[in-house]
Design a protein around this motif. Structure first.
Motif, short mmCIF file in Angstrom:
data_model
loop_
_atom_site.label_atom_id
_atom_site.label_comp_id
_atom_site.label_asym_id
_atom_site.label_seq_id
_atom_site.Cartn_x
_atom_site.Cartn_y
_atom_site.Cartn_z
N GLY A 112 0.80 -1.21 0.00
CA GLY A 112 0.00 0.00 0.00
C GLY A 112 0.84 1.26 0.00
O GLY A 112 2.05 1.24 0.21
N THR A 113 0.17 2.39 -0.22
CA THR A 113 0.86 3.69 -0.34
C THR A 113 0.66 4.58 0.88
O THR A 113 1.27 5.64 0.97
CB THR A 113 0.35 4.44 -1.57
N GLY A 114 -0.19 4.19 1.83
CA GLY A 114 -0.52 5.06 2.95
C GLY A 114 0.57 5.10 4.02
O GLY A 114 1.28 4.13 4.26
N PHE A 115 0.71 6.26 4.66
CA PHE A 115 1.65 6.39 5.78
C PHE A 115 1.28 7.61 6.62
O PHE A 115 0.45 8.44 6.23
CB PHE A 115 3.10 6.52 5.27
N LYS A 116 1.90 7.70 7.78
CA LYS A 116 1.80 8.88 8.62
C LYS A 116 3.20 9.32 9.01
O LYS A 116 4.19 8.62 8.74
CB LYS A 116 0.95 8.60 9.87
N VAL A 117 3.30 10.47 9.65
CA VAL A 117 4.59 11.02 10.08
C VAL A 117 4.56 11.16 11.59
O VAL A 117 3.69 11.85 12.14
CB VAL A 117 4.86 12.39 9.41
N ASN A 118 5.49 10.50 12.26
CA ASN A 118 5.54 10.49 13.73
C ASN A 118 6.79 11.22 14.22
O ASN A 118 7.87 11.05 13.65
CB ASN A 118 5.55 9.06 14.26
N THR A 119 6.64 11.99 15.28
CA THR A 119 7.78 12.75 15.80
C THR A 119 8.69 11.91 16.68
O THR A 119 9.79 12.35 17.04
CB THR A 119 7.29 13.98 16.58
N ALA A 120 8.27 10.72 17.04
CA ALA A 120 9.09 9.78 17.81
C ALA A 120 8.69 8.38 17.40
O ALA A 120 7.71 8.18 16.67
CB ALA A 120 8.90 9.98 19.31
N ARG A 121 9.44 7.37 17.85
CA ARG A 121 9.10 5.99 17.49
C ARG A 121 8.00 5.47 18.42
O ARG A 121 8.15 4.45 19.10
CB ARG A 121 10.34 5.11 17.51
N ASN A 122 6.91 6.22 18.42
CA ASN A 122 5.70 5.83 19.15
C ASN A 122 4.53 6.58 18.51
O ASN A 122 4.71 7.29 17.53
CB ASN A 122 5.83 6.15 20.65
N TRP A 123 3.33 6.42 19.10
CA TRP A 123 2.13 7.04 18.50
C TRP A 123 1.59 8.19 19.36
O TRP A 123 0.43 8.56 19.23
CB TRP A 123 1.07 5.97 18.29
N GLU A 124 2.46 8.75 20.19
CA GLU A 124 1.99 9.84 21.04
C GLU A 124 1.72 11.11 20.23
O GLU A 124 0.85 11.91 20.60
CB GLU A 124 3.01 10.11 22.15
N GLU A 125 2.49 11.32 19.19
CA GLU A 125 2.27 12.49 18.32
C GLU A 125 2.56 12.10 16.89
O GLU A 125 3.64 11.60 16.58
CB GLU A 125 3.17 13.65 18.75
N PHE A 126 1.60 12.33 16.01
CA PHE A 126 1.79 12.01 14.59
C PHE A 126 1.03 13.02 13.74
O PHE A 126 0.19 13.79 14.24
CB PHE A 126 1.31 10.58 14.29
N TYR A 127 1.33 12.98 12.44
CA TYR A 127 0.67 13.86 11.47
C TYR A 127 0.03 13.02 10.38
O TYR A 127 0.63 12.05 9.88
CB TYR A 127 1.67 14.83 10.84
N GLY A 128 -1.18 13.41 10.00
CA GLY A 128 -1.87 12.79 8.88
C GLY A 128 -2.24 13.84 7.84
O GLY A 128 -1.83 15.00 7.93
N SER A 129 -3.04 13.44 6.87
CA SER A 129 -3.38 14.33 5.76
C SER A 129 -4.62 15.16 6.08
O SER A 129 -5.64 14.64 6.56
CB SER A 129 -3.64 13.51 4.50
N SER A 130 -4.53 16.45 5.77
CA SER A 130 -5.72 17.31 5.84
C SER A 130 -6.12 17.77 4.44
O SER A 130 -6.80 18.77 4.26
CB SER A 130 -5.46 18.52 6.75
N GLY A 131 -5.63 17.00 3.42
CA GLY A 131 -5.99 17.29 2.04
C GLY A 131 -4.84 17.86 1.23
O GLY A 131 -4.10 18.72 1.71
N GLY A 132 -4.67 17.38 0.02
CA GLY A 132 -3.61 17.87 -0.87
C GLY A 132 -2.24 17.62 -0.28
O GLY A 132 -1.92 16.53 0.19
#
Length: 360
Positions: free
Chosen positions: A201-221
């Motif tokens: 698959g092509t999906g991913f997120k961006v995490n500020t550490a190697r955990n899920w306490e803070e991450f970024y997803g898509s808000s469009g475009g």
């Protein structure tokens, strides 16, 4: 009889001499070729560069077509240098030269790229300095535009450290502990690489550490948003250079792949076989059927950045070296390519890289 032979010899020599004299008279000269007008600089010739604007356009240089006597493509390049280096026997020898391409009549530099040019030429930061620019046109010879003087105030690039991570389905599993690393190239700006293999698959997120306490997803475009559960999406199968800007909350995925090229692989010298990025080992890899012939490495199926061995008995390869490895036996080979992951816009590409070529 001997008398006639001598006369014939003399007559022949005279004819040859006459023909030579006649040929000497048919001298030709190269037609004069010049830039038809001065080059144009926009938005101005004075620049104050700021790191906060690194991704914006700084300067656009444009020019009119140069006409040569021969009907063929003209290759253009832009040259920058400091005023003290543009005169004398060594004029322009230390210039920064950027090839633009065939029949291309304009070139735009970002603030980041223009700042690097200025600082590489020794201009001190936070001070107005003079920089000279000209355009080169080349076909059967090189001709140059008139010089244009620029006033440039560069900035001193901040030294940054740190990394963020991109867990995603390209891994085969969403595992932040083994996800690809995006390394800081500027304050708040990160860069890394990922490959989407067939069936992944092509999906991913961006995490500020190697955990899920803070991450970024898509808000469009190309926008990202903290704690947004919508996945970011790479364009499809292939390899990409990923950039994430946490200052502007923007991201990008640009097609980017090292490949093998040469007569030993299917594309010959015209088309590379692309390699895939192994994000855990930070190595580019490909398994390919090779035949006897030559093999080296290049980026994005172009010759702008390529590596070959100075010594083919080693696994060290050198930037822009004409050397290549010789494959002597047909078969299936595992080929790897490893290069320091620096920011090419800031540091250029390393002088050397390493590789392995192993028959299975």
């Amino acid at each position: 009889m001997k008398k006639y032979i001598n006369r014939l010899f003399a007559l022949t020599a005279l004819l040859i001499f006459g023909a030579a004299c006649e040929n000497d008279a048919e001298l030709t000269y190269l037609k004069d070729v010049q830039f038809p007008s001065e080059i144009k600089i926009t938005p101005s010739t004075t620049f104050v560069l700021l790191e906060d604007n690194a991704d914006t356009d700084a300067i656009t240089i444009s020019w009119d077509k140069v006409t040569f006597p021969i009907e063929a493509p003209v290759t253009y390049a832009v040259q920058f240098d400091v005023p003290s280096d543009i005169t004398g026997s060594n004029a322009w020898l230390n210039a920064t030269r950027i090839e633009v391409g065939q029949d291309v009549l304009t070139k735009t530099f970002s603030v980041r790229d223009f700042n690097k040019i200025a600082t590489d030429l020794g201009l001190p930061a936070d001070k107005a300095n003079k920089l000279i620019v000209r355009v080169e046109a080349q076909m059967d010879r090189k001709v140059f535009s008139k010089n244009v003087e620029l006033t440039v105030t560069p900035y001193e690039k901040a030294i940054v450290f740190g990394e963020i991570y991109m867990p995603g389905s390209y891994q085969g599993e969403w595992n932040v502990e083994t996800a690809s690393v995006l390394t800081a190239i500027e304050k708040g700006v990160y860069q890394g690489y990922a490959s989407v293999l067939p069936g992944y698959g092509t999906g991913f997120k961006v995490n500020t550490a190697r955990n899920w306490e803070e991450f970024y997803g898509s808000s469009g475009g190309d926008n990202i948003q903290k704690m947004n559960t919508t996945d970011l999406q790479m364009p499809g199968e292939g390899s990409y250079q990923i950039k994430v800007n946490l200052n502007t909350l923007k991201w990008s995925a640009t097609a980017y792949a090292w490949g093998i090229v040469g007569t030993a692989q299917t594309g010959g010298w015209d088309n590379s076989t692309p390699m895939s990025y192994d994000h855990q080992t930070k190595t580019w890899k490909v398994t390919a059927d090779l035949v006897p012939g030559a093999l080296k490495f290049r980026l994005n199926n172009k010759w702008d950045v390529n590596y070959g061995p100075k010594d083919a008995t080693t696994n060290t390869i050198n930037r822009d070296d004409q050397g290549s490895y010789t494959i002597t036996e047909a078969g299936t080979y595992d080929v790897t390519f490893t290069i320091d992951e620096t920011d090419p816009n800031t540091n250029g590409y390393p002088a050397t890289a390493t590789c392995t070529i192993v028959k299975k």
